[in-house]
Each structure stands twice: as C-alpha cells, then as structure tokens.
Design an enzyme around this catalytic site. Structure first.
Site, PDB file in Angstrom:
ATOM      1  N   ASP A   1       0.872  -1.187   0.000  1.00  0.00           N
ATOM      2  CA  ASP A   1       0.000   0.000   0.000  1.00  0.00           C
ATOM      3  C   ASP A   1       0.895   1.217   0.000  1.00  0.00           C
ATOM      4  O   ASP A   1       2.116   1.097   0.155  1.00  0.00           O
ATOM      5  CB  ASP A   1      -0.931  -0.003   1.226  1.00  0.00           C
ATOM      6  CG  ASP A   1      -2.231   0.753   0.990  1.00  0.00           C
ATOM      7  OD1 ASP A   1      -2.169   1.986   0.834  1.00  0.00           O
ATOM      8  OD2 ASP A   1      -3.301   0.126   0.936  1.00  0.00           O
TER       9      ASP A   1
ATOM     10  N   ASP B   1       3.893   1.709  -4.436  1.00  0.00           N
ATOM     11  CA  ASP B   1       2.878   2.295  -5.306  1.00  0.00           C
ATOM     12  C   ASP B   1       2.692   1.336  -6.483  1.00  0.00           C
ATOM     13  O   ASP B   1       3.609   1.198  -7.315  1.00  0.00           O
ATOM     14  CB  ASP B   1       3.337   3.680  -5.789  1.00  0.00           C
ATOM     15  CG  ASP B   1       2.252   4.393  -6.576  1.00  0.00           C
ATOM     16  OD1 ASP B   1       1.443   3.714  -7.248  1.00  0.00           O
ATOM     17  OD2 ASP B   1       2.223   5.636  -6.527  1.00  0.00           O
TER      18      ASP B   1
ATOM     19  N   ASN C   1      -6.536  -6.170  -5.220  1.00  0.00           N
ATOM     20  CA  ASN C   1      -7.586  -5.348  -4.612  1.00  0.00           C
ATOM     21  C   ASN C   1      -7.426  -3.849  -4.834  1.00  0.00           C
ATOM     22  O   ASN C   1      -8.414  -3.123  -4.897  1.00  0.00           O
ATOM     23  CB  ASN C   1      -7.603  -5.645  -3.099  1.00  0.00           C
ATOM     24  CG  ASN C   1      -8.414  -4.633  -2.319  1.00  0.00           C
ATOM     25  OD1 ASN C   1      -9.637  -4.652  -2.350  1.00  0.00           O
ATOM     26  ND2 ASN C   1      -7.731  -3.719  -1.626  1.00  0.00           N
TER      27      ASN C   1
ATOM     28  N   TYR D   1     -12.816   4.353 -14.393  1.00  0.00           N
ATOM     29  CA  TYR D   1     -12.954   3.302 -13.385  1.00  0.00           C
ATOM     30  C   TYR D   1     -13.864   2.180 -13.897  1.00  0.00           C
ATOM     31  O   TYR D   1     -13.526   0.991 -13.806  1.00  0.00           O
ATOM     32  CB  TYR D   1     -13.526   3.927 -12.112  1.00  0.00           C
ATOM     33  CG  TYR D   1     -13.802   3.001 -10.955  1.00  0.00           C
ATOM     34  CD1 TYR D   1     -12.784   2.620 -10.082  1.00  0.00           C
ATOM     35  CD2 TYR D   1     -15.100   2.542 -10.687  1.00  0.00           C
ATOM     36  CE1 TYR D   1     -13.045   1.796  -8.987  1.00  0.00           C
ATOM     37  CE2 TYR D   1     -15.368   1.728  -9.601  1.00  0.00           C
ATOM     38  CZ  TYR D   1     -14.334   1.360  -8.750  1.00  0.00           C
ATOM     39  OH  TYR D   1     -14.598   0.554  -7.664  1.00  0.00           O
TER      40      TYR D   1
ATOM     41  N   LYS E   1     -12.917  -1.666 -14.544  1.00  0.00           N
ATOM     42  CA  LYS E   1     -13.630  -2.731 -13.825  1.00  0.00           C
ATOM     43  C   LYS E   1     -14.253  -3.737 -14.802  1.00  0.00           C
ATOM     44  O   LYS E   1     -14.305  -4.934 -14.527  1.00  0.00           O
ATOM     45  CB  LYS E   1     -14.689  -2.133 -12.898  1.00  0.00           C
ATOM     46  CG  LYS E   1     -14.096  -1.402 -11.694  1.00  0.00           C
ATOM     47  CD  LYS E   1     -13.269  -2.338 -10.827  1.00  0.00           C
ATOM     48  CE  LYS E   1     -12.669  -1.665  -9.612  1.00  0.00           C
ATOM     49  NZ  LYS E   1     -11.780  -2.543  -8.843  1.00  0.00           N
TER      50      LYS E   1
ATOM     51  N   VAL F   1     -20.208  -0.716  -0.549  1.00  0.00           N
ATOM     52  CA  VAL F   1     -19.758  -1.223   0.749  1.00  0.00           C
ATOM     53  C   VAL F   1     -19.294  -0.064   1.619  1.00  0.00           C
ATOM     54  O   VAL F   1     -18.549   0.801   1.161  1.00  0.00           O
ATOM     55  CB  VAL F   1     -18.586  -2.223   0.589  1.00  0.00           C
ATOM     56  CG1 VAL F   1     -18.286  -2.898   1.918  1.00  0.00           C
ATOM     57  CG2 VAL F   1     -18.901  -3.256  -0.483  1.00  0.00           C
TER      58      VAL F   1
ATOM     59  N   THR G   1     -17.031   1.371   3.488  1.00  0.00           N
ATOM     60  CA  THR G   1     -15.645   1.523   3.937  1.00  0.00           C
ATOM     61  C   THR G   1     -15.488   2.965   4.448  1.00  0.00           C
ATOM     62  O   THR G   1     -16.300   3.832   4.117  1.00  0.00           O
ATOM     63  CB  THR G   1     -14.680   1.295   2.771  1.00  0.00           C
ATOM     64  OG1 THR G   1     -15.052   2.197   1.725  1.00  0.00           O
ATOM     65  CG2 THR G   1     -14.742  -0.125   2.267  1.00  0.00           C
TER      66      THR G   1
HETATM   67  N1  LIG Z   1     -16.083   0.088  -1.246  1.00  0.00           N
HETATM   68  C1  LIG Z   1     -16.914  -0.199  -2.215  1.00  0.00           C
HETATM   69  O1  LIG Z   1     -18.110   0.092  -2.122  1.00  0.00           O
HETATM   70  C2  LIG Z   1     -16.438  -0.944  -3.444  1.00  0.00           C
HETATM   71  C3  LIG Z   1     -17.397  -1.345  -4.365  1.00  0.00           C
HETATM   72  C4  LIG Z   1     -16.989  -2.033  -5.495  1.00  0.00           C
HETATM   73  C5  LIG Z   1     -15.654  -2.322  -5.692  1.00  0.00           C
HETATM   74  N2  LIG Z   1     -14.736  -1.910  -4.777  1.00  0.00           N
HETATM   75  C6  LIG Z   1     -13.337  -2.236  -5.069  1.00  0.00           C
HETATM   76  O2  LIG Z   1     -12.718  -2.792  -3.933  1.00  0.00           O
HETATM   77  C7  LIG Z   1     -11.329  -2.439  -3.921  1.00  0.00           C
HETATM   78  C8  LIG Z   1     -11.024  -1.744  -2.596  1.00  0.00           C
HETATM   79  O3  LIG Z   1     -11.890  -0.633  -2.499  1.00  0.00           O
HETATM   80  P1  LIG Z   1     -12.054   0.173  -1.146  1.00  0.00           P
HETATM   81  O4  LIG Z   1     -13.433   0.713  -1.133  1.00  0.00           O
HETATM   82  O5  LIG Z   1     -11.543  -0.593  -0.009  1.00  0.00           O
HETATM   83  O6  LIG Z   1     -11.073   1.407  -1.473  1.00  0.00           O
HETATM   84  P2  LIG Z   1     -10.223   2.304  -0.474  1.00  0.00           P
HETATM   85  O7  LIG Z   1      -9.898   3.543  -1.221  1.00  0.00           O
HETATM   86  O8  LIG Z   1     -10.895   2.426   0.837  1.00  0.00           O
HETATM   87  O9  LIG Z   1      -8.894   1.439  -0.269  1.00  0.00           O
HETATM   88  C9  LIG Z   1      -8.035   1.215  -1.353  1.00  0.00           C
HETATM   89  C10 LIG Z   1      -6.653   0.920  -0.824  1.00  0.00           C
HETATM   90  O10 LIG Z   1      -5.772   0.846  -1.946  1.00  0.00           O
HETATM   91  C11 LIG Z   1      -4.666   1.664  -1.684  1.00  0.00           C
HETATM   92  N3  LIG Z   1      -4.110   2.231  -2.898  1.00  0.00           N
HETATM   93  C12 LIG Z   1      -4.692   3.150  -3.714  1.00  0.00           C
HETATM   94  N4  LIG Z   1      -3.839   3.501  -4.691  1.00  0.00           N
HETATM   95  C13 LIG Z   1      -2.709   2.768  -4.491  1.00  0.00           C
HETATM   96  C14 LIG Z   1      -1.458   2.719  -5.157  1.00  0.00           C
HETATM   97  N5  LIG Z   1      -1.211   3.480  -6.220  1.00  0.00           N
HETATM   98  N6  LIG Z   1      -0.515   1.859  -4.693  1.00  0.00           N
HETATM   99  C15 LIG Z   1      -0.759   1.084  -3.610  1.00  0.00           C
HETATM  100  N7  LIG Z   1      -1.917   1.132  -2.921  1.00  0.00           N
HETATM  101  C16 LIG Z   1      -2.878   1.960  -3.364  1.00  0.00           C
HETATM  102  C17 LIG Z   1      -5.188   2.775  -0.782  1.00  0.00           C
HETATM  103  O11 LIG Z   1      -4.153   3.431  -0.068  1.00  0.00           O
HETATM  104  C18 LIG Z   1      -6.143   2.018   0.103  1.00  0.00           C
HETATM  105  O12 LIG Z   1      -5.502   1.473   1.231  1.00  0.00           O
HETATM  106  C19 LIG Z   1     -11.100  -1.545  -5.136  1.00  0.00           C
HETATM  107  O13 LIG Z   1     -10.627  -2.333  -6.197  1.00  0.00           O
HETATM  108  C20 LIG Z   1     -12.491  -1.032  -5.422  1.00  0.00           C
HETATM  109  O14 LIG Z   1     -12.641  -0.669  -6.763  1.00  0.00           O
HETATM  110  C21 LIG Z   1     -15.088  -1.216  -3.665  1.00  0.00           C
END
Ligand SMILES: NC(=O)c1ccc[n+]([C@@H]2O[C@H](COP(=O)([O-])OP(=O)(O)OC[C@H]3O[C@@H](n4cnc5c(N)ncnc54)[C@H](O)[C@@H]3O)[C@@H](O)[C@H]2O)c1
Length: 261
Positions: A47, A74, A101, A166, A170, A199, A201
C-alpha cells in the site's frame, strides 16, 4: 468488520497459506488482511498508506494472529511492484493466493480527461492486476495450485456518472479473469473476480455517502441492509480456500441483489 454477524467459517486449507494483497492498508483490503491472518495465513500486503498499514499490522498481531508483512509500494510503478512481490515471496514463501484489490474511484468529467490521466487510471485500477498475476503464476503453476482473486465492481454494470475510466477498468477485469483462468487452469491455478456492491468503507463513508445516495442504494438492493467489508471478505476467503476448488473464470457478485445479471 461491521456486519454484526458473529463467527466466521474456518478454512483448514488457508492455514499457513501465503497470501498477497494489494491495497491492504485500509478499506476492503484491510479487512482481507485481518481475515486471512485470522485464518492462520501468512499475509503480505502492499500500500502507499504506511501509517494505516503499520496500525493494521499491530492490530492484527495484538489479536494473536500471524504478523502480516507490509511493504510500501505504489502499484502504479510496475517495476517496483514486481520487485516487492519477489521480496515478499522470498520472505514468506511462494504466493499461493493473490488478491488484486488496490483501486481508486475518483470521479472525473469526461470532458476533462487527458491521455495521461486516463493512463494513470488504468495503472491504478487495472494494469497491476495483470502484472501481479504474471509474477505469481509461475510458482503457482509449478505447485499445481493457486487462487487469484481480482476485485471488480458492480459499477461496470449499473448506471453511474463521472466514473468512465474506473468503470472501463472494472469491466476489463472481468475479461482479464476469464482469460487468465483459461491460461492457468490446466496447471490447477484458479482465477475469479468478486464484484462488490456499495460497501461502507471509511473512504466511501467520508467521500461519497449522502442521505440521497444511501436511500438510492437501499432501494436498488433486493435486501436493503448496508454491506460491510466483512460481507465481501467472506466471499474472498471462500474463493481462496480449497472449498471452491471447482470454481474458476467466474464473477461473484456480493451486492445485496442490486445488479441484474
Ligand atoms: N467500497 C466499495 O463500495 C467498493 C465497491 C466495489 C468495488 N470496490 C473495489 O474494492 C477495492 C477496494 O476498495 P475500497 O473501497 O476498499 O477502497 P479504499 O480507497 O478504501 O482502499 C483502497 C486501498 O488501496 C490503496 N491504494 C490506492 N492507490 C494505491 C497505489 N497506487 N498503490 C498502492 N496502494 C494503493 C489505498 O491506499 C487504500 O488502502 C477496489 O478495487 C475497489 O474498486 C469497492
């Protein structure tokens, strides 16, 4: 955490399994880190949020679970990410489960997107998934088993505005999943994608949640209750475990019944 459900299934096949998770410091990724560690898995995660990652490592360890290994990386820098994957494998052992993820759903108006921005959106939401899979696949194929789980989104299937890059990434993740499932399947390596709905978060709560958006979400879902990270983690754990050994090349939708197939 947060659904209020008590008790998790325990998967014997996940004990001592080496799991790599991208974007594991916060949000859904942090839940995967904690839940795999609770299964006794040896977790490595990457991360860019170092403070959140360190706090998560301490939290998981304080609960008596194996200490996850964090490496700052990154994932848009593919050479750096490949090097870190090699380091994690050298330290923990060959990766047996990969959870692709990391992602970012920052909004953008179509009129304002420049080529460099488009490329960056693909880097953060798509490219790293292919190259991480490419990096871990040889050892999985040699071992004759492995599970790769790509995190997609129902957003590729529902009507949303200001999210073109995005949603494009996806949608591509589903094609990537089908392709790699065929490429690696003969050697016992499975590739699936999970499509979460909306979700709760911390980032979603802080960034996008409004009373109107929440009412829309509740009305769109067949079961209106709020989805929490552990709802998605339960599916990810099952796809990682041998319990799903006959399942590959599929998308698994965890959205409370929002998306129509
Ligand atoms: N939360 C939702 O409702 C939801 C819905 C559908 C899909 N998703 C997918 O689930 C996954 C996680 O989503 P989330 O809601 O937990 O997002 P979030 O933004 O809360 O967490 C994402 C994590 O990825 C890390 N990250 C981002 N860019 C990065 C980089 N360049 N290098 C390394 N780390 C990096 C961030 O620091 C963070 O810890 C994603 O692929 C998102 O598209 C989430």
């Amino acid at each position: 955490m947060g659904s209020g459900m008590t008790g998790y299934a325990t998967y014997p096949s996940l004990r001592d399994t080496v799991v790599l998770i991208s974007g594991g410091a916060s949000g859904l990724g942090a839940e995967y880190v904690a839940q795999f560690a609770a299964q006794g898995s040896r977790v490595g995660f990457v991360d860019i949020q170092t403070q959140a990652a360190d706090a998560l490592v301490e939290h998981v360890t304080a609960h008596g679970h194996p200490r996850p290994l964090f490496r700052e990386c990154d994932i848009r820098d593919l050479d750096a990410y490949r090097a870190v994957i090699r380091e994690i494998a050298a330290e923990l052992g060959d990766v047996q489960v990969l959870v692709n993820n990391a992602g970012n759903d920052t909004r953008h108006a179509v009129t304002e997107v420049e080529p460099a921005y488009w490329d960056e959106r693909m880097r953060v939401n798509l490219d790293h998934m292919f190259f991480a899979a490419q990096a871990v696949a040889p050892a999985m194929r040699t071992a004759g088993r492995g599970s790769i789980i790509n995190i997609g989104s129902i957003s590729a299937h529902i009507d949303l505005l200001d999210l073109t890059a995005y949603m494009t990434a996806k949608a591509a993740i589903e094609g990537l999943t089908r392709s790699l499932a065929r490429e690696f399947g003969a050697d016992g390596v499975r590739v699936n994608c999970v499509l979460p709905g909306s979700v709760m978060t911390p980032r979603q709560r802080e960034t996008w949640l409004t009373p109107e958006a929440d009412a829309h979400r509740a009305a769109a879902q067949a079961v209106p209750h709020v989805l929490h990270p552990d709802d998605i983690a339960r599916m990810v754990l099952w796809l990682a475990a041998d319990d799903s050994r006959a399942c590959t090349g599929q998308r698994w939708i965890v959205d409370g019944g929002w998306m129509h197939m």
